[in-house]
Write a protein that holds these residues in place. Sequence first.
Motif, PDB file in Angstrom:
ATOM      1  N   TYR A 158       0.840  -1.181   0.000  1.00  0.00           N
ATOM      2  CA  TYR A 158       0.000   0.000   0.000  1.00  0.00           C
ATOM      3  C   TYR A 158       0.883   1.241   0.000  1.00  0.00           C
ATOM      4  CZ  TYR A 158      -4.271  -2.582   1.161  1.00  0.00           C
ATOM      5  OH  TYR A 158      -5.356  -3.424   1.126  1.00  0.00           O
ATOM      6  N   GLN A 218       0.691   5.345   1.073  1.00  0.00           N
ATOM      7  CA  GLN A 218      -0.098   6.320   1.819  1.00  0.00           C
ATOM      8  C   GLN A 218       0.575   7.676   1.788  1.00  0.00           C
ATOM      9  OE1 GLN A 218      -0.556   5.790   6.096  1.00  0.00           O
ATOM     10  NE2 GLN A 218      -2.583   6.723   6.063  1.00  0.00           N
ATOM     11  N   GLN A 244      -3.613  11.039   3.884  1.00  0.00           N
ATOM     12  CA  GLN A 244      -4.493  10.282   2.989  1.00  0.00           C
ATOM     13  C   GLN A 244      -4.694   8.858   3.493  1.00  0.00           C
ATOM     14  OE1 GLN A 244      -2.943  10.511  -0.985  1.00  0.00           O
ATOM     15  NE2 GLN A 244      -3.066  12.732  -1.079  1.00  0.00           N
ATOM     16  N   ASP A 245      -5.648   8.177   2.893  1.00  0.00           N
ATOM     17  CA  ASP A 245      -5.861   6.771   3.217  1.00  0.00           C
ATOM     18  C   ASP A 245      -4.895   5.913   2.397  1.00  0.00           C
ATOM     19  OD1 ASP A 245      -8.125   5.703   0.800  1.00  0.00           O
ATOM     20  OD2 ASP A 245      -7.622   7.831   1.077  1.00  0.00           O
ATOM     21  N   PRO A 246      -4.594   4.730   2.889  1.00  0.00           N
ATOM     22  CA  PRO A 246      -3.707   3.825   2.145  1.00  0.00           C
ATOM     23  C   PRO A 246      -4.331   3.404   0.822  1.00  0.00           C
ATOM     24  CG  PRO A 246      -3.905   3.152   4.432  1.00  0.00           C
ATOM     25  CD  PRO A 246      -4.959   4.182   4.191  1.00  0.00           C
ATOM     26  N   GLN A 247      -3.539   3.475  -0.228  1.00  0.00           N
ATOM     27  CA  GLN A 247      -3.980   3.069  -1.556  1.00  0.00           C
ATOM     28  C   GLN A 247      -3.317   1.739  -1.913  1.00  0.00           C
ATOM     29  OE1 GLN A 247      -6.285   4.799  -3.608  1.00  0.00           O
ATOM     30  NE2 GLN A 247      -6.607   5.834  -1.638  1.00  0.00           N
ATOM     31  N   ARG A 265       2.433   6.476  12.784  1.00  0.00           N
ATOM     32  CA  ARG A 265       1.912   6.003  11.497  1.00  0.00           C
ATOM     33  C   ARG A 265       1.897   4.489  11.362  1.00  0.00           C
ATOM     34  NH1 ARG A 265       3.046   9.707   6.425  1.00  0.00           N
ATOM     35  NH2 ARG A 265       0.999   8.857   5.920  1.00  0.00           N
TER      36      ARG A 265
END
Lengths: 114, 120
Positions: A35, A37, A41-44, B43
């Motif tokens: 992913y 990120q 932002q959200d994880p892509q 994170r």
Amino acid sequence: AAGVIQSPRHLIKEKRETATLKCYPIPRHDTVYWYQQGPGQDPQFLISFYEKMQSDKGSIPDRFSAQQFSDYHSELNMSSLELGDSALYFCASSLRTGGRAEAFFGQGTRLTVV
Amino acid sequence: AQTVTQSQPEMSVQEAETVTLSCTYDTSESDYYLFWYKQPPSRQMILVIRQEAYKQQNATENRFSVNFQKAAKSFSLKISDSQLGDAAMYFCAYRSAPSSWAGANSKLTFGKGITLSVRP
């Protein structure tokens, strides 16, 4: 308990350079995911592997490639780096059968392209 | 394709109070999993709680519980007795059931996330 291990944790590269990110999944997990990120932002989803074969592909640029090796570790290769590739890259692993469907994430590799 | 929507970008809660984070999703599948992940300033993505769609009982994990409304496609997270360490970004995520994973569909689809702050 063993977790997903990613290396390196931080990476600074210049534009147009190449980067290789490594992921070591939890032992006996048969599926690996990558992913991306960006900040805030959200994880892509980029790409996934099941039993060392690519199983799904998301919004992964053509400049990126990935593979899973015989020992189940995976590498994400990124070429011709652009400033926009600066992001946190997560690897996650899960067990397809007999598991609880959770995906466990590594601590991520923070890539900065300058 | 499945979608996950978190319409509240930010929320704030007083320490020791209760807060509810909302999530809705869209799918044509009948069997799937839903998750809440926490991402603190470090994170690291940390699994908070999971819900199996075929189970009517709402999942609970200590101070965290969900309100799963399958017909409404709603999956909210309730945090009780909020603590300073709960301050983080929270992501709602969807995953198809393993029976649908052949070749594809095993990935997690995330919502945009919500930033939770906890006031001392």
